[in-house]
Write a protein that holds these residues in place. Structure first.
Motif, short mmCIF file in Angstrom:
data_model
loop_
_atom_site.label_atom_id
_atom_site.label_comp_id
_atom_site.label_asym_id
_atom_site.label_seq_id
_atom_site.Cartn_x
_atom_site.Cartn_y
_atom_site.Cartn_z
N UNK A 66 40.74 34.74 -48.26
CA UNK A 66 41.48 36.00 -48.17
C UNK A 66 42.72 35.97 -49.06
N UNK A 67 43.44 34.87 -49.03
CA UNK A 67 44.64 34.75 -49.85
C UNK A 67 44.28 34.87 -51.33
N UNK A 68 43.15 34.36 -51.72
CA UNK A 68 42.76 34.37 -53.13
C UNK A 68 42.30 35.74 -53.61
N UNK A 69 41.60 36.49 -52.74
CA UNK A 69 40.99 37.74 -53.22
C UNK A 69 41.83 38.98 -52.91
N UNK A 70 42.79 38.88 -51.99
CA UNK A 70 43.52 40.08 -51.54
C UNK A 70 44.17 40.82 -52.70
N UNK A 71 44.91 40.10 -53.54
CA UNK A 71 45.62 40.75 -54.64
C UNK A 71 44.69 41.44 -55.62
N UNK A 72 43.59 40.76 -55.96
CA UNK A 72 42.65 41.37 -56.89
C UNK A 72 41.98 42.60 -56.31
N UNK A 73 41.62 42.55 -55.04
CA UNK A 73 41.00 43.71 -54.40
C UNK A 73 41.97 44.88 -54.35
N UNK A 74 43.23 44.61 -54.02
CA UNK A 74 44.23 45.68 -53.99
C UNK A 74 44.37 46.35 -55.34
#
Length: 307
Positions: A66-74
């Protein structure tokens, strides 16, 4: 390569701790969200959630992912939302929450102008004084105070909530008025319980010089709602420490008078709550901008202030 639907189902489930709550936010069924997450786990070869009857808990691997993908998804969803905002007029059902008294007095009067500007948006108001789970309830925005701020939610302050001491004129006949908040104990008081804890509130009041004194109240009746408190005080049952927006119409009509005009209690902010600022649908973004601008243009924060 994982699909956006799988990643979004995972992130929203992690934020809310529930497939059902994530489904409401995404416009999917809980089964579809669960299926997307299961497919993601299968493709990655790791368990992202620990499932139980009480809900979902991220595994250690799930927390790292979650920490890794959250920023990219946002960032991706921000770009998509931006395209949609600029492609057409905001539209759709907008689920909103507010306390009954405040909502009807200060927010409903804004709706004619809002609907004239955005005819494709359908506000769906829920008036409730109880704290609500905004994410699980599928709310787009809420206006109020005392909400817990779960992951994925932000708050934008609109005004401060001030309490003032008021009473019905008949209650004060033949009695000496108090000099400071400690003198309120000489009168019968209607006292409100905290809707969050159920406990009686101890209110510290301050004057314009910055002095602080604890309001002493001799309770003859307890209530759990500010509207009920206002009505009880208007009936002459006792003195009440009432939020300015609830007291204002009764002060104007003469049904209540203010005691201790130089003293007030500050109990926090009334705020506009909504999901992550980067991922707002057009209907939500225009509502937030409209309300913030209306509060500024109409000086509503000043109207709510006891100072």
């Amino acid at each position: 390569m994982e699909t956006l639907a799988n990643l979004e189902s995972f992130v929203r489930s992690a934020e809310s701790g529930s497939f059902s709550a994530a489904a409401r936010r995404l416009g999917l069924t809980p089964a579809a969200v669960s299926r997307n997450v299961a497919l993601l786990e299968r493709n990655l070869g790791v368990r992202l959630f620990m499932r139980s009857t009480r809900g979902l808990t991220l595994s250690e691997a799930g927390e790292r992912f979650r920490h890794s993908v959250q920023g990219g998804l946002d960032s991706i969803q921000e770009a998509i939302a931006d395209i949609k905002v600029n492609a057409g007029q905001p539209a759709g059902v907008l689920k909103l929450s507010a306390a009954p008294g405040f909502g009807m007095d200060y927010l409903l009067p804004l709706m004619p102008a809002f609907l004239e500007r955005y005819p494709g948006v359908i506000p769906d108001w829920v008036f409730d004084s109880r704290p609500l789970d905004l994410i699980a309830g599928g709310f787009d925005a809420a206006i109020g105070a005392g909400f817990e701020l779960p992951p994925g939610m932000v708050a934008r302050e609109l005004a401060r909530i001030h309490l003032i001491a008021v009473a019905a004129p008949a209650l004060l006949q033949g009695k000496r008025r108090p000099k400071d908040p400690s003198g309120l104990a000489e009168f019968p008081n209607v006292v409100i319980r905290s809707p969050l804890t159920g406990r009686l509130r101890t209110q510290v009041m301050r004057n314009h010089a910055g002095a602080e004194v604890t309001a002493k109240q001799r309770a003859i009746m307890l209530v759990n709602d500010p509207d009920a408190l206002s009505r009880a005080v208007v009936l002459g049952l006792g003195v009440g420490l009432i939020p300015v927006p609830h007291a204002a119409p009764h002060l104007e009509s003469g049904a209540l008078v203010r005691l201790l005009p130089n003293w007030y209690g500050d109990v926090g902010a009334v705020s506009l709550y909504f999901t992550s600022q980067k991922l707002l649908p057009a209907k939500t973004r225009v509502f937030i901008d409209f309300v913030v601008e209306a509060f500024r243009a109409q000086h509503i924060a000043r109207q709510l202030s006891a100072r």
